[in-house]
Motif scaffolding. Structure first.
Motif, PDB file in Angstrom:
ATOM      1  N   ILE A 171       0.856  -1.185   0.000  1.00 14.27           N
ATOM      2  CA  ILE A 171       0.000   0.000   0.000  1.00 14.27           C
ATOM      3  C   ILE A 171       0.892   1.235   0.000  1.00 14.27           C
ATOM      4  CG2 ILE A 171      -1.583   1.396   1.394  1.00 14.27           C
ATOM      5  CD1 ILE A 171      -2.994  -1.101   2.242  1.00 14.27           C
ATOM      6  N   ILE A 172       0.682   2.096  -0.990  1.00 16.27           N
ATOM      7  CA  ILE A 172       1.388   3.377  -1.041  1.00 16.27           C
ATOM      8  C   ILE A 172       0.434   4.434  -0.503  1.00 16.27           C
ATOM      9  CG2 ILE A 172       2.605   5.048  -2.476  1.00 16.27           C
ATOM     10  CD1 ILE A 172       3.064   2.823  -4.518  1.00 16.27           C
ATOM     11  N   LEU A 173       0.765   5.010   0.634  1.00 11.51           N
ATOM     12  CA  LEU A 173      -0.080   6.046   1.219  1.00 11.51           C
ATOM     13  C   LEU A 173       0.175   7.346   0.467  1.00 11.51           C
ATOM     14  CD1 LEU A 173       0.477   3.860   3.572  1.00 11.51           C
ATOM     15  CD2 LEU A 173      -0.463   5.626   5.050  1.00 11.51           C
ATOM     16  N   SER A 174      -0.774   7.700  -0.384  1.00  9.85           N
ATOM     17  CA  SER A 174      -0.562   8.843  -1.273  1.00  9.85           C
ATOM     18  C   SER A 174      -1.881   9.385  -1.788  1.00  9.85           C
ATOM     19  CB  SER A 174       0.323   8.432  -2.453  1.00  9.85           C
ATOM     20  OG  SER A 174       0.420   9.479  -3.400  1.00  9.85           O
ATOM     21  N   ARG A 175      -2.053  10.662  -1.678  1.00 11.62           N
ATOM     22  CA  ARG A 175      -3.230  11.317  -2.244  1.00 11.62           C
ATOM     23  C   ARG A 175      -3.044  11.501  -3.756  1.00 11.62           C
ATOM     24  NH1 ARG A 175      -7.170  14.789   0.125  1.00 11.62           N
ATOM     25  NH2 ARG A 175      -6.089  14.459   2.095  1.00 11.62           N
ATOM     26  N   THR A 176      -1.832  11.786  -4.193  1.00  7.78           N
ATOM     27  CA  THR A 176      -1.590  12.094  -5.605  1.00  7.78           C
ATOM     28  C   THR A 176      -1.570  10.855  -6.485  1.00  7.78           C
ATOM     29  OG1 THR A 176       0.808  12.074  -5.213  1.00  7.78           O
ATOM     30  CG2 THR A 176      -0.313  14.197  -5.066  1.00  7.78           C
ATOM     31  N   LEU A 177      -1.157   9.701  -5.926  1.00  9.84           N
ATOM     32  CA  LEU A 177      -1.161   8.469  -6.707  1.00  9.84           C
ATOM     33  C   LEU A 177      -2.508   7.753  -6.649  1.00  9.84           C
ATOM     34  CD1 LEU A 177       2.365   6.933  -5.958  1.00  9.84           C
ATOM     35  CD2 LEU A 177       1.616   8.096  -8.032  1.00  9.84           C
ATOM     36  N   ASP A 178      -3.363   8.159  -5.718  1.00  5.21           N
ATOM     37  CA  ASP A 178      -4.697   7.572  -5.607  1.00  5.21           C
ATOM     38  C   ASP A 178      -5.626   8.289  -6.583  1.00  5.21           C
ATOM     39  OD1 ASP A 178      -6.861   6.096  -4.797  1.00  5.21           O
ATOM     40  OD2 ASP A 178      -7.052   7.032  -2.832  1.00  5.21           O
ATOM     41  N   THR A 179      -5.259   8.237  -7.863  1.00  6.63           N
ATOM     42  CA  THR A 179      -5.936   8.943  -8.938  1.00  6.63           C
ATOM     43  C   THR A 179      -5.867   8.079 -10.191  1.00  6.63           C
ATOM     44  OG1 THR A 179      -3.860  10.001  -9.577  1.00  6.63           O
ATOM     45  CG2 THR A 179      -5.275  11.222  -8.044  1.00  6.63           C
ATOM     46  N   PRO A 180      -6.637   8.408 -11.230  1.00 10.18           N
ATOM     47  CA  PRO A 180      -6.498   7.668 -12.493  1.00 10.18           C
ATOM     48  C   PRO A 180      -5.065   7.692 -13.022  1.00 10.18           C
ATOM     49  CG  PRO A 180      -8.505   8.960 -12.527  1.00 10.18           C
ATOM     50  CD  PRO A 180      -7.767   9.360 -11.273  1.00 10.18           C
ATOM     51  N   ARG A 181      -4.414   8.808 -12.856  1.00  4.42           N
ATOM     52  CA  ARG A 181      -3.026   8.897 -13.322  1.00  4.42           C
ATOM     53  C   ARG A 181      -2.121   7.971 -12.518  1.00  4.42           C
ATOM     54  NH1 ARG A 181       0.328  14.485 -14.317  1.00  4.42           N
ATOM     55  NH2 ARG A 181       2.191  13.534 -15.208  1.00  4.42           N
ATOM     56  N   GLY A 182      -2.321   7.948 -11.213  1.00  5.23           N
ATOM     57  CA  GLY A 182      -1.537   7.053 -10.381  1.00  5.23           C
ATOM     58  C   GLY A 182      -1.783   5.600 -10.726  1.00  5.23           C
ATOM     59  N   VAL A 197      -1.422  -0.942  -4.429  1.00  4.12           N
ATOM     60  CA  VAL A 197      -2.487   0.047  -4.575  1.00  4.12           C
ATOM     61  C   VAL A 197      -2.085   1.314  -3.832  1.00  4.12           C
ATOM     62  CG1 VAL A 197      -3.760  -0.708  -2.517  1.00  4.12           C
ATOM     63  CG2 VAL A 197      -4.995   0.398  -4.401  1.00  4.12           C
ATOM     64  N   ALA A 198      -2.491   2.450  -4.362  1.00  3.16           N
ATOM     65  CA  ALA A 198      -2.302   3.726  -3.667  1.00  3.16           C
ATOM     66  C   ALA A 198      -3.588   4.076  -2.941  1.00  3.16           C
ATOM     67  CB  ALA A 198      -1.934   4.826  -4.654  1.00  3.16           C
ATOM     68  N   VAL A 199      -3.480   4.489  -1.688  1.00  2.00           N
ATOM     69  CA  VAL A 199      -4.646   4.807  -0.864  1.00  2.00           C
ATOM     70  C   VAL A 199      -4.434   6.170  -0.201  1.00  2.00           C
ATOM     71  CG1 VAL A 199      -6.102   4.073   1.051  1.00  2.00           C
ATOM     72  CG2 VAL A 199      -5.039   2.350  -0.412  1.00  2.00           C
ATOM     73  N   THR A 200      -5.419   7.030  -0.328  1.00  7.89           N
ATOM     74  CA  THR A 200      -5.352   8.347   0.309  1.00  7.89           C
ATOM     75  C   THR A 200      -5.448   8.191   1.823  1.00  7.89           C
ATOM     76  OG1 THR A 200      -6.419   9.379  -1.602  1.00  7.89           O
ATOM     77  CG2 THR A 200      -6.439  10.620   0.465  1.00  7.89           C
ATOM     78  N   PRO A 201      -4.461   8.674   2.569  1.00  6.61           N
ATOM     79  CA  PRO A 201      -4.498   8.473   4.026  1.00  6.61           C
ATOM     80  C   PRO A 201      -5.440   9.453   4.720  1.00  6.61           C
ATOM     81  CG  PRO A 201      -2.534   9.696   3.418  1.00  6.61           C
ATOM     82  CD  PRO A 201      -3.219   9.332   2.131  1.00  6.61           C
ATOM     83  N   GLU A 202      -6.048   8.991   5.776  1.00  5.79           N
ATOM     84  CA  GLU A 202      -6.837   9.842   6.674  1.00  5.79           C
ATOM     85  C   GLU A 202      -6.014  10.001   7.943  1.00  5.79           C
ATOM     86  OE1 GLU A 202     -10.473  11.808   8.173  1.00  5.79           O
ATOM     87  OE2 GLU A 202      -9.452  11.527   6.270  1.00  5.79           O
ATOM     88  N   LEU A 203      -5.333  11.135   8.059  1.00  5.59           N
ATOM     89  CA  LEU A 203      -4.376  11.300   9.146  1.00  5.59           C
ATOM     90  C   LEU A 203      -5.046  11.307  10.511  1.00  5.59           C
ATOM     91  CD1 LEU A 203      -1.753  13.806   7.690  1.00  5.59           C
ATOM     92  CD2 LEU A 203      -1.963  11.324   7.424  1.00  5.59           C
ATOM     93  N   SER A 204      -6.241  11.857  10.599  1.00 10.47           N
ATOM     94  CA  SER A 204      -6.938  11.859  11.891  1.00 10.47           C
ATOM     95  C   SER A 204      -7.171  10.436  12.384  1.00 10.47           C
ATOM     96  CB  SER A 204      -8.282  12.595  11.765  1.00 10.47           C
ATOM     97  OG  SER A 204      -8.072  13.953  11.469  1.00 10.47           O
ATOM     98  N   PHE A 205      -7.513   9.540  11.465  1.00  4.35           N
ATOM     99  CA  PHE A 205      -7.708   8.139  11.841  1.00  4.35           C
ATOM    100  C   PHE A 205      -6.372   7.495  12.226  1.00  4.35           C
ATOM    101  CE2 PHE A 205      -7.226   3.736  10.422  1.00  4.35           C
ATOM    102  CZ  PHE A 205      -8.139   3.101  11.259  1.00  4.35           C
ATOM    103  N   LEU A 206      -5.330   7.727  11.443  1.00  8.35           N
ATOM    104  CA  LEU A 206      -4.028   7.109  11.717  1.00  8.35           C
ATOM    105  C   LEU A 206      -3.472   7.532  13.070  1.00  8.35           C
ATOM    106  CD1 LEU A 206      -2.116   7.208   8.302  1.00  8.35           C
ATOM    107  CD2 LEU A 206      -2.699   5.178   9.632  1.00  8.35           C
ATOM    108  N   PHE A 207      -3.673   8.806  13.416  1.00  9.13           N
ATOM    109  CA  PHE A 207      -3.076   9.332  14.638  1.00  9.13           C
ATOM    110  C   PHE A 207      -4.001   9.211  15.849  1.00  9.13           C
ATOM    111  CE2 PHE A 207      -0.804  12.400  11.553  1.00  9.13           C
ATOM    112  CZ  PHE A 207       0.075  11.400  11.187  1.00  9.13           C
ATOM    113  N   ASN A 208      -5.238   8.785  15.624  1.00  5.53           N
ATOM    114  CA  ASN A 208      -6.187   8.642  16.732  1.00  5.53           C
ATOM    115  C   ASN A 208      -5.701   7.589  17.733  1.00  5.53           C
ATOM    116  OD1 ASN A 208      -8.684   8.992  18.142  1.00  5.53           O
ATOM    117  ND2 ASN A 208      -9.399   7.082  17.221  1.00  5.53           N
ATOM    118  N   SER A 209      -5.845   7.884  19.016  1.00  2.11           N
ATOM    119  CA  SER A 209      -5.437   6.980  20.103  1.00  2.11           C
ATOM    120  C   SER A 209      -3.951   6.645  20.055  1.00  2.11           C
ATOM    121  CB  SER A 209      -6.269   5.686  20.055  1.00  2.11           C
ATOM    122  OG  SER A 209      -7.645   5.965  20.185  1.00  2.11           O
TER     123      SER A 209
END
Length: 420
Positions: A171-182, A197-209
């Motif tokens: 998993i590539i954590l990336s907003r820019t690659l999580d696109t048709p171009r990516g 697969v490229a997946v747009t990260p949700e930082l609030s979820f990752l950093f929660n708790s």
């Protein structure tokens, strides 16, 4: 020209008729010669153009044959260009108060901090990907730069990673690659069945708790000084810790050439350098291999929140992990945390100062012997070679060089190695 033909129609003299024929023949000759000249000129320059720009858009010329973007794709491309938040940096020599003020005004431009419909699907997408792919090892990378800067070097990292881990899931954590171009950039691998697969990260979820939850809350609300170093760089240092803490697996930077399977390694971090007596002097966070919720990752995040300084390079990355582990070495907790420090030969067999030598071809007999000896050494205990892109990104991979031969031996598609 119009007058010449008008005159010809009126006079129709034999001498002028002959002159016209000769003139016409001369014009045809000049046009034909010019076409050939322009054709040759264009061909040679198109090659130079591809070579010159290959670091920016190598995969489009190598793998993608569609030359005209649709309207939707053009919009995506423009959004990616606008999203180059890596360059969102305050002026130097500002006070902390001035920098925070600047940051508050620019907050809306830092798209990585935003929660979107796509980012809110992060958890479900990650779980679905790992749960349905029969992954032998869970792998992570981050890419916070624009998609068009994901070049051949980065793609070779993916190729060599999957050559050594064909059943791994990346998993590539990336907003820019999580696109048709990516998706097009990654398609040469996905079409072959490799799981990436490229997946747009949700930082609030990752950093929660986690220990950085309140730090991130202060940052996204403009109460934290981001520092002079690009914020994306420091967020990448933090994201890798959080994603491993949440899911477990292996994190790698995108400037590695992977040589062999490391899926059997557990709870490991690599030393970048050692002293004469064999003790490590600095660790690096470019490779991290840890179980889910490992306590050392928790301590790394605690240190990040406690000692964050966006004005010092490495403070929140390599120096951070070095500080934490150094303190643990002198405490009673070391054995309780259950982790291993790997020697430099594992992932950092060449220091960043000496990396240029790995890109150069053999020039002398002694140099050739050194290359062969180094390749033999790397075939032993080395899992991967860090390319130190900050120093080597502009270096050409010369044919017969150590890097060239390593890529040739460990790539999957092996396209245009020496154009990189």
């Amino acid at each position: 020209m119009f007058k010449m033909f008008d005159y010809y129609k009126k006079s129709r003299t034999k001498s002028f008729h002959l002159f016209s024929i000769l003139s016409f023949a001369l014009i045809i000759f000049v046009i034909t010669f010019s076409d050939r000249l322009i054709s040759n000129f264009s061909s040679s320059h198109s090659i130079a153009f591809v070579s010159k720009n290959s670091s920016e858009q190598p995969l489009r010329s190598t793998f993608v044959h569609k030359s005209i973007l649709s309207k939707k794709e053009k919009i995506v491309k423009e959004e990616e260009e606008i999203e180059d938040h890596v360059n969102l940096m305050p002026l130097f020599n500002l006070t902390e108060e001035q920098r925070i003020s600047w940051f508050k005004k620019k907050l809306t431009e830092f798209s990585i901090l935003k929660s979107t419909r796509l980012s809110r699907q992060f958890s479900s997408r990650v779980n679905k990907f790992f749960n349905t792919k029969s992954c032998r090892v869970q792998l992570f990378m981050t890419w916070i730069s624009p998609a068009n800067s994901f070049g051949r070097r980065e793609f070779f990292a993916l190729e060599t990673l999957f050559k050594s881990h064909p059943k791994g899931c990346l998993i590539i954590l990336s907003r820019t690659l999580d696109t048709p171009r990516g998706a097009r950039i990654l398609s040469p691998l996905t079409q072959l069945g490799y799981k990436v697969v490229a997946v747009t990260p949700e930082l609030s979820f990752l950093f929660n708790s986690t220990p950085v939850e309140s730090w991130f809350d202060d940052l996204k609300n403009g109460r934290k000084d981001p520092g002079e170093i690009p914020l994306a760089q420091n967020l990448s240092n933090l994201i890798r810790l959080a994603v491993l803490y949440k899911y477990g697996g292996a994190y790698l930077d995108t400037d590695f050439i992977i040589l062999k399977d490391f899926s059997r390694l557990r709870n490991s971090i690599g030393a970048q350098s050692i002293s004469a007596n064999g003790n490590w002097t600095r660790l690096n966070n470019a490779v991290l291999i840890f179980d889910k919720k490992h306590p050392l990752l928790y301590k790394f995040m605690e240190e990040f929140a406690f000692s964050f300084d966006g004005n010092k390079w490495g403070q929140n990355g390599p120096y951070l992990v070095s500080r934490v582990v150094e303190r643990l070495m002198t405490s009673t907790q070391k054995n309780q945390l259950n982790f291993t420090v790997l020697p430099p030969i594992s992932f950092y067999p060449v220091d960043w100062i000496r990396i240029p030598g790995f890109f150069m071809k053999s020039n002398t007999r002694s140099h050739s012997r050194w290359i062969e000896a180094k390749l033999l050494q790397l075939s032993g205990e080395t899992y991967g070679v860090h390319l130190w892109n900050k120093q080597s990104s502009t270096m050409k991979i010369e044919q017969g060089s150590i890097i060239g031969r390593l890529i040739s031996e460990h790539c999957l598609l092996c396209k245009d190695i020496y154009s990189s």
